[in-house]
Enzyme design. Structure first.
Site, PDB file in Angstrom:
ATOM      1  N   ASP A 133      16.272  16.774 -48.540  1.00 13.09           N
ATOM      2  CA  ASP A 133      17.415  16.867 -47.640  1.00 13.09           C
ATOM      3  C   ASP A 133      17.050  16.123 -46.364  1.00 13.09           C
ATOM      4  O   ASP A 133      16.034  16.425 -45.728  1.00 13.09           O
ATOM      5  CB  ASP A 133      17.714  18.346 -47.340  1.00 13.09           C
ATOM      6  CG  ASP A 133      19.196  18.606 -47.144  1.00 13.09           C
ATOM      7  OD1 ASP A 133      19.856  17.788 -46.490  1.00 13.09           O
ATOM      8  OD2 ASP A 133      19.674  19.639 -47.640  1.00 13.09           O
ATOM      9  N   ASP A 188      22.455  14.756 -44.928  1.00 16.91           N
ATOM     10  CA  ASP A 188      23.240  15.765 -44.228  1.00 16.91           C
ATOM     11  C   ASP A 188      24.243  15.130 -43.260  1.00 16.91           C
ATOM     12  O   ASP A 188      23.893  14.191 -42.533  1.00 16.91           O
ATOM     13  CB  ASP A 188      22.245  16.643 -43.441  1.00 16.91           C
ATOM     14  CG  ASP A 188      22.861  17.896 -42.867  1.00 16.91           C
ATOM     15  OD1 ASP A 188      23.269  18.759 -43.653  1.00 16.91           O
ATOM     16  OD2 ASP A 188      22.925  18.013 -41.625  1.00 16.91           O
ATOM     17  N   GLU A 224      26.555  13.665 -47.432  1.00 17.61           N
ATOM     18  CA  GLU A 224      27.527  14.730 -47.181  1.00 17.61           C
ATOM     19  C   GLU A 224      28.573  14.201 -46.204  1.00 17.61           C
ATOM     20  O   GLU A 224      28.255  13.892 -45.066  1.00 17.61           O
ATOM     21  CB  GLU A 224      26.834  15.962 -46.591  1.00 17.61           C
ATOM     22  CG  GLU A 224      27.782  17.132 -46.433  1.00 17.61           C
ATOM     23  CD  GLU A 224      27.311  18.176 -45.423  1.00 17.61           C
ATOM     24  OE1 GLU A 224      27.731  19.326 -45.524  1.00 17.61           O
ATOM     25  OE2 GLU A 224      26.521  17.841 -44.515  1.00 17.61           O
ATOM     26  N   HIS A 264      25.196  25.556 -50.484  1.00 17.60           N
ATOM     27  CA  HIS A 264      24.735  26.620 -49.584  1.00 17.60           C
ATOM     28  C   HIS A 264      25.699  26.876 -48.424  1.00 17.60           C
ATOM     29  O   HIS A 264      25.450  27.764 -47.615  1.00 17.60           O
ATOM     30  CB  HIS A 264      23.355  26.240 -49.037  1.00 17.60           C
ATOM     31  CG  HIS A 264      23.430  25.012 -48.174  1.00 17.60           C
ATOM     32  ND1 HIS A 264      23.743  23.776 -48.690  1.00 17.60           N
ATOM     33  CD2 HIS A 264      23.277  24.824 -46.845  1.00 17.60           C
ATOM     34  CE1 HIS A 264      23.772  22.880 -47.702  1.00 17.60           C
ATOM     35  NE2 HIS A 264      23.486  23.501 -46.570  1.00 17.60           N
ATOM     36  N   ASP A 265      26.743  26.088 -48.304  1.00 17.95           N
ATOM     37  CA  ASP A 265      27.725  26.282 -47.237  1.00 17.95           C
ATOM     38  C   ASP A 265      29.018  26.906 -47.760  1.00 17.95           C
ATOM     39  O   ASP A 265      29.935  27.154 -46.982  1.00 17.95           O
ATOM     40  CB  ASP A 265      28.089  24.926 -46.595  1.00 17.95           C
ATOM     41  CG  ASP A 265      26.919  24.274 -45.878  1.00 17.95           C
ATOM     42  OD1 ASP A 265      26.063  24.999 -45.345  1.00 17.95           O
ATOM     43  OD2 ASP A 265      26.874  23.023 -45.844  1.00 17.95           O
TER      44      ASP A 265
HETATM   45  C1  GLC Z   1      25.482  20.405 -43.173  1.00 21.16           C
HETATM   46  C2  GLC Z   1      24.667  21.448 -43.864  1.00 21.16           C
HETATM   47  C3  GLC Z   1      24.871  22.749 -43.149  1.00 21.16           C
HETATM   48  C4  GLC Z   1      24.385  22.578 -41.721  1.00 21.16           C
HETATM   49  C5  GLC Z   1      25.051  21.380 -41.049  1.00 21.16           C
HETATM   50  C6  GLC Z   1      24.307  20.986 -39.825  1.00 21.16           C
HETATM   51  O1  GLC Z   1      26.832  20.663 -43.236  1.00 21.16           O
HETATM   52  O2  GLC Z   1      25.010  21.506 -45.207  1.00 21.16           O
HETATM   53  O3  GLC Z   1      24.210  23.805 -43.773  1.00 21.16           O
HETATM   54  O4  GLC Z   1      24.674  23.730 -40.985  1.00 21.16           O
HETATM   55  O5  GLC Z   1      25.059  20.256 -41.862  1.00 21.16           O
HETATM   56  O6  GLC Z   1      23.086  20.402 -40.165  1.00 21.16           O
END
Ligand code: GLC
Ligand code: CA
Length: 540
Positions: free
Chosen positions: A100, A201, A243, A317-318
């Site tokens: 990640d 991310d 992401e 995980h979100d």
């Molecule tokens: C992404 C991650 C999340 C995190 C955010 C800030 O959305 O998946 O878990 O809180 O980025 O890094």
């Protein structure tokens, strides 16, 4: 032109949230040796790669998404030797490790930020985004994803720094070429270790231009990614997945079109946003319309065919657990979980499975905010209380959408802490009496074996990788159908997205079944669909 198929097009990627996967030393926190212990289980499932949520040193304001050292392992997770061993042991089982990469921001405890805050003349000062101001008034009205202003004042410097998440997560300044070089060097360090790729991310935020009020999809975003590609993973056979909450199909093409040399694919979230009220936040719930969901998937399938590549996922995980969200977490838990998996795995793209999804783990209901760890839910709770929302309503939103739902520990067996830890878990373990790996492995009808089968089919059937996608009309609001075609072969996928019986008049279609690939009921396929019934069949 003959193109070889990239490994990640046939692959299934399994996401591990290390804190909650397997504890090996009784401190209640999952760790790298714990993951190593479970590699045989993952090999049995058949996955090709593990996306490892962050395991770097971190103050854990946002559970590892606030990194204080990119080239080390957090103490609670183990050591760099454990990491090397994980890469090696995984490799023995043909599993790659995807790291990640959180490079939109660091932790405020990262030495770069510490130096940046101490000394405006330090080369690290410009690694972050600063604007002049006075204590009473931030530079502009931009807000952070976790609530409140995106600007935090540092009185000693008489300046604000920018953060799109918590104030403990200062945003990096991608305009600075020295910063970019540092990031690429760090990425190459991991590539040299033999990892299989990166998950990037909130990558659509790196091109931000805060003065122009631009946060996502900034003008330089794709230039930065092309530069990154060229200086790091470009020459290697790695998978990269960004992401991107702000991606439309047009934007996703920019990222994932091979010619442009950016990323393998992105996570887009259009389907994920369908059960919120338009224009509102994810907490403001709306019932899902299955037809709308189908249309969104169809749009992405069609628009990225030949011009990019899709990622396919229900969970991470979100997000809340998909069976609780869009399936049925009571009497139809297993059968609805199978329906969701079948629908997803026959689409074109790379499927992602989030830990526990393969055994049908469900949401963890809370009754009070004291049970919540997640920074996002806690901030939202405080903010909405101030705004006058009723406590029960806020708790209901957290139960539906809170990120902790997916973060309660993995359930390995029916023992007290579900085989996750011998100590006190960092976050409570859910009810594992029925939902656990041991039980799933013993039951040949379990969801686990559906996932195992689907993962295998993706390797065996080129049509799943290459075949074109088309929706197939149905006359029932809850029945979704599509076909995949490749050469002379055609597959029909039909699912009943509800707990009521429905009909799909297969007998009225031009199709006859030649082969059943998968079906979630032990009965003949006919025109009646039982609750959540789903099948994928070859019709040509
Ligand atoms: C992404 C991650 C999340 C995190 C955010 C800030 O959305 O998946 O878990 O809180 O980025 O890094
Ligand atoms: Ca541990």
């Amino acid at each position: 032109m003959e193109e070889k198929t990239n490994w990640w097009k046939k692959a299934t990627i399994y996401q591990i949230y290390p804190r909650s996967f397997q504890d090996s030393n009784g401190d209640g926190i999952g760790d790298l040796p714990g993951i190593i212990q479970r590699l045989d289980y993952l090999a049995l499932l058949g996955i090709d790669a593990i996306w490892l949520s962050p395991v770097y040193p971190s103050p854990n304001e946002d559970n590892g998404y606030d990194i204080s050292d990119y080239e080390a392992i957090g103490e609670e997770y183990g050591t760099m030797e454990d990491m090397d061993r994980l890469i090696l042991e995984a490799k023995k089982r043909n599993i790659k490790i995807i790291m990640d990469l959180v490079v939109n921001h660091t932790s405020s405890m990262h030495p770069w930020f510490q130096a940046a805050k101490q000394d405006v003349n330090s080369k690290y000062h410009d690694f972050y985004v600063w604007r002049k101001g006075h204590a009473q008034e931030p530079p502009n009205a931009l807000t952070s994803n976790f609530g409140g202003s995106a600007w935090t004042f540092v009185p000693e410097l008489n300046k604000y720094y920018f953060h799109l998440h918590a104030k403990e997560q200062p945003d990096l300044n991608w305009e600075n070429p020295t910063l970019r070089k540092e990031i690429y060097r760090m990425m190459n360090y991991w590539i040299q270790k033999g990892i299989g790729g990166f998950r990037l991310d909130v990558i659509d935020l790196i091109g931000k231009e805060p003065d122009a009020l631009i946060t996502k999809n900034g003008p330089k975003l794709h230039t930065f990614l092309q530069e990154m590609n060229q200086h790091t993973f470009g020459p290697y056979d790695l998978v990269t997945v960004g992401e991107t909450w702000g991606a439309t199909p047009e934007i996703a093409q920019l990222y994932s079109d091979v010619q442009r040399k950016e990323l393998s694919m992105v996570f887009q979230f259009e389907h994920i946003n369908l059960d919120k009220q338009p224009g509102k936040r994810k907490w403001d719930l709306k019932k899902l319309d299955p037809q709308e969901l189908h249309q969104v998937f169809a749009k992405w399938q069609i628009e990225l065919a030949n011009k990019g590549w899709n990622s396919l996922f229900w969970n991470n995980h979100d997000l809340p657990r998909i069976i609780s969200r869009w399936g049925n977490d009571r009497e139809y838990r297993v059968v609805s979980g199978k329906m969701l998996a079948i629908y997803l795995f026959f689409l074109q793209g790379t499927p992602y499975v989030y830990q526990g999804e393969e055994i049908g783990m469900i949401n963890y209901p809370i009754h009070s905010i004291d049970e919540v760890d997640d920074i996002e839910s806690r901030r939202m709770y405080a903010q909405r209380l101030k705004e006058g929302y009723a406590k029960e309503d806020i708790i209901a939103s957290i139960n539906a959408k809170g990120r902790d739902n997916a973060r309660h520990p993995m359930q390995w067996d029916a023992s007290k802490q579900a085989g996750f830890t011998t100590g006190t878990p960092w976050l409570a373990v859910g009810d594992a009496s029925e939902i656990n790996v041991e039980a799933a492995l013993k039951d040949s009808n379990s969801l686990f074996y559906t996932y195992q089968k689907l993962i295998k089919l993706r390797k065996e059937l080129p049509i799943l990788i290459e075949g074109s996608f088309q929706t197939f009309p149905t006359s029932h609001a809850n029945v979704l159908a599509y076909t995949r075609s490749y050469g002379n072969t055609e597959i029909l996928v039909v699912v009943n997205f509800s707990s009521q019986e429905a009909t799909f008049a297969l007998s009225q279609t031009p199709y006859t079944i030649k082969e059943v690939y998968i079906h979630n009921y032990d009965k003949e396929i006919n025109d009646t669909l039982l609750p959540y019934e789903a099948y994928a069949v070859r019709v040509k």
